[in-house]
Design an enzyme around this catalytic site. Structure first.
Site, PDB file in Angstrom:
ATOM      1  CG  ASN A 196     -54.974 -19.667  54.405  1.00  0.00           C
ATOM      2  OD1 ASN A 196     -53.887 -19.995  54.176  1.00  0.00           O
ATOM      3  ND2 ASN A 196     -55.591 -18.474  54.682  1.00  0.00           N
ATOM      4  N   PRO A 220     -45.094 -27.880  52.811  1.00  0.00           N
ATOM      5  CG  PRO A 220     -46.265 -29.609  51.751  1.00  0.00           C
ATOM      6  CD  PRO A 220     -45.129 -29.005  51.967  1.00  0.00           C
ATOM      7  CB  THR A 277     -47.620 -12.697  64.234  1.00  0.00           C
ATOM      8  OG1 THR A 277     -48.489 -12.188  63.207  1.00  0.00           O
ATOM      9  CG2 THR A 277     -46.770 -11.838  64.876  1.00  0.00           C
ATOM     10  CD  GLU A 297     -49.740 -13.285  54.184  1.00  0.00           C
ATOM     11  OE1 GLU A 297     -50.523 -13.108  55.320  1.00  0.00           O
ATOM     12  OE2 GLU A 297     -50.167 -14.235  53.401  1.00  0.00           O
ATOM     13  NE  ARG A 325     -61.466 -14.123  49.464  1.00  0.00           N
ATOM     14  CZ  ARG A 325     -60.226 -13.749  49.256  1.00  0.00           C
ATOM     15  NH1 ARG A 325     -59.708 -14.636  48.369  1.00  0.00           N
ATOM     16  NH2 ARG A 325     -59.589 -12.868  50.027  1.00  0.00           N
ATOM     17  CB  CYS A 331     -53.822 -13.532  56.112  1.00  0.00           C
ATOM     18  SG  CYS A 331     -53.723 -13.535  54.145  1.00  0.00           S
ATOM     19  CB  SER A 489     -56.016 -10.952  46.448  1.00  0.00           C
ATOM     20  OG  SER A 489     -55.874 -10.961  47.990  1.00  0.00           O
ATOM     21  CD  GLU A 506     -45.297 -13.804  49.410  1.00  0.00           C
ATOM     22  OE1 GLU A 506     -44.589 -14.813  50.059  1.00  0.00           O
ATOM     23  OE2 GLU A 506     -46.713 -14.198  49.425  1.00  0.00           O
TER      24      GLU A 506
END
Length: 526
Positions: A196, A220, A277, A297, A325, A331, A489, A506
């Site tokens: 994403n 990736p 998760t 994360e 968005r 997430c 963010s 992060e």
């Protein structure tokens, strides 16, 4: 920290960097399939950046098999990418391990300079990089352009943080001793990233790792490998040494075995993962056997609370930004809208009007588009399942509610009212353009509903009551809180969650610590 041993490998650390203008072939004694190099791709995508091979030890290396990457908007094939398996993963780890032996000794100033060059190249190629994101993920082009700037900013940020890794001097109880603390790089970091944010999720991890003196192997997501490979091309142009940044794309079929190989390889010291998760738990299990450092994360289920004191127009604007968005595929997207009874009807009415007026579904390359496709058919099926479940249990569709006629991977932006806590959309992360609204009466009730989840990544609430703002911000069981703000963010701020939403942080000044370990030195006999 991994000890640097002399390893024999066909991917030795002294290999020269691959010239950006051509494909560099591995040595004759390395058994690899013929190299393809570049994808043709659709018109408008940069052929110089659209790479198809893995990037290992400074070389573009193919695999015995390939897998197709498709445009989720049209279903068109973008190209065939090297389907790396366990052997390629092991080779990449070995290349990274050997490179670490020298990279860890490179001065912080030089590492900073190389990261800055990488950042500069991203900015120079920002339009082409954004088009790659839109092609492989479906994200609207304006959002993709925003992601590239966000992604590049992590390289800029950590290029600056590289020179700010400080130790400590500690006062000792005896005059003949001195004590100090060093911060040293962990070693090889295996980086597993989602589809994403196919660029930003890489630089947020890799920027910190390289700044600290670690080397990386990036796996990736199978849906979006081209962004990771484009970053490899630019890293190579920037002068990042061979083996410091490696990329091993693979198909969904091989993802499990490659992930396990990375997490169990004794040469890997650190695992950094962004994703579900459930997958995070599997990787944690693998990493536990060799007690590796991990950053996770994981999934979110973000509450968005609107109290009676809120400014409704501001709350609606925040809800639009937070929910829709990337078509709801982030997430930190709001997944549950909890609206107090006194303001409920007004909020729902204005929210519906904003959705119907401002959101436009279509191909991400079309200028008018604000809502692109979901990533694949499975994602659409989950959204549809959540909507049908809610309707069957008494929810009302205010707007949207079904697949969009534009294409098979598109779903209408949807607003549901009369939602209850027993519905799937209240219990699970939807990861799509669905906004379920739950009515509540008291602050205590809202906080209890918000905290009932076993995850806690982000949470949002709108209120004009200062005392309430302090109470709720402190009581929400999440790692990040947006107060009267729907977009939170930022490269300067720590990103991460609590509960089953993950481990570590992060970005920010704290992000580099995830790739460093402390060493206490006691100097006696003075």
């Amino acid at each position: 920290m991994a000890a640097c041993l002399r390893l024999r490998s066909c991917l030795a650390p002294h290999l020269r960097r691959a010239p950006p203008s051509r494909i560099c072939r591995p040595r004759a004694d390395c058994p690899v399939a013929p190299i393809r190099g570049y994808a043709r791709g659709p018109a408008g995508l940069s052929s110089a950046l659209l790479r198809t091979d893995g990037f290992v030890g400074g070389l573009w290396v193919s695999a015995a098999a390939t897998f197709p990457v498709h445009d989720p908007a049209s279903g068109a094939e973008l190209g065939l990418v090297a389907d790396c398996g366990v052997p390629e993963a092991r080779a990449a780890v070995r290349a990274a391990y050997e490179a670490f032996c020298s990279w860890r000794g490179v001065s912080a100033k030089e590492r900073s300079s190389l990261l800055r060059k990488w950042y500069d190249l991203m900015i120079q190629n920002k339009d082409d990089l954004a088009k790659i994101i839109t092609a492989e993920s479906g994200k609207p082009l304006k959002e993709a352009q925003g992601e590239i700037l966000y992604s590049a900013n992590f390289l800029e940020w950590f290029s600056e943080e590289a020179r700010r890794v400080y130790g400590d001097i500690i006062s000792t109880p005896t005059k003949e001793r001195r004590a100090f603390v060093l911060k040293q790089p962990l070693g090889v970091a295996a980086v597993i990233t989602p589809w994403n944010f196919p660029s930003a999720m890489i630089t947020r991890k890799v920027g910190a790792a390289l700044a600290a003196g670690c080397t990386v192997v990036v796996k990736p997501a199978e849906d979006t490998p081209f962004s990771a490979l484009a970053l490899a091309e630019l890293a190579n142009q920037a002068g990042i040494p061979p083996g410091v940044y490696n990329v091993i794309p693979c198909s969904q079929k091989k993802a499990k075995e490659v992930g396990e190989a990375l997490c169990t390889d004794p040469l890997v010291s650190k695992i950094s993962f962004t994703g579900s998760t459930a997958t995070g738990k599997v990787l944690l299990h693998h990493a536990a056997n060799s007690v590796k450092r991990v950053s996770m994360e994981l999934g979110g289920h973000a509450p968005f609370i609107v109290f009676d004191s809120a400014n409704v127009d501001q709350a609606v604007a925040g809800a639009m930004a937070s929910k829709f968005r990337n078509s709801g595929q982030t997430c930190v997207c709001s997944n549950r809208f909890l609206v107090q009874s006194g303001i409920h009807d007004s909020f729902v009415k204005k929210f519906a009007e904003a959705i119907e007026t401002n959101l436009h579904v279509g191909n991400g390359f079309e200028e008018r588009t604000t809502q692109g496709p979901l990533i694949n058919a499975k994602a659409v099926e989950k959204v549809e399942k959540h909507v049908h479940d809610a309707i069957s249990k008494g929810a009302t569709v205010v707007t949207g509610g079904k697949r969009h006629h534009v294409g098979k991977n598109f779903f209408e932006p949807t607003l549901l009212s009369n939602v209850t806590r027993d519905m799937l959309c209240s219990q699970e992360e939807t990861f799509g353009p669905v906004a379920p609204v739950i009515k509540f009466n008291t602050e205590e009730e809202a906080v209890a509903i918000a905290n009932a989840a076993d995850v806690g990544l982000a949470g949002y609430f709108y209120s004009q009551d200062p005392a309430q703002i302090w109470r709720v911000a402190e009581q929400l069981e999440v790692g990040m809180v947006g107060v009267n703000e729907g977009l939170i963010s930022s490269v300067e701020c720590p990103f991460g969650g609590v509960k089953q939403s993950g481990l570590g942080r992060e970005g920010s000044k704290y992000g580099i610590d995830e790739y460093l370990e402390l060493k206490y030195v006691c100097f006696g006999g003075l």
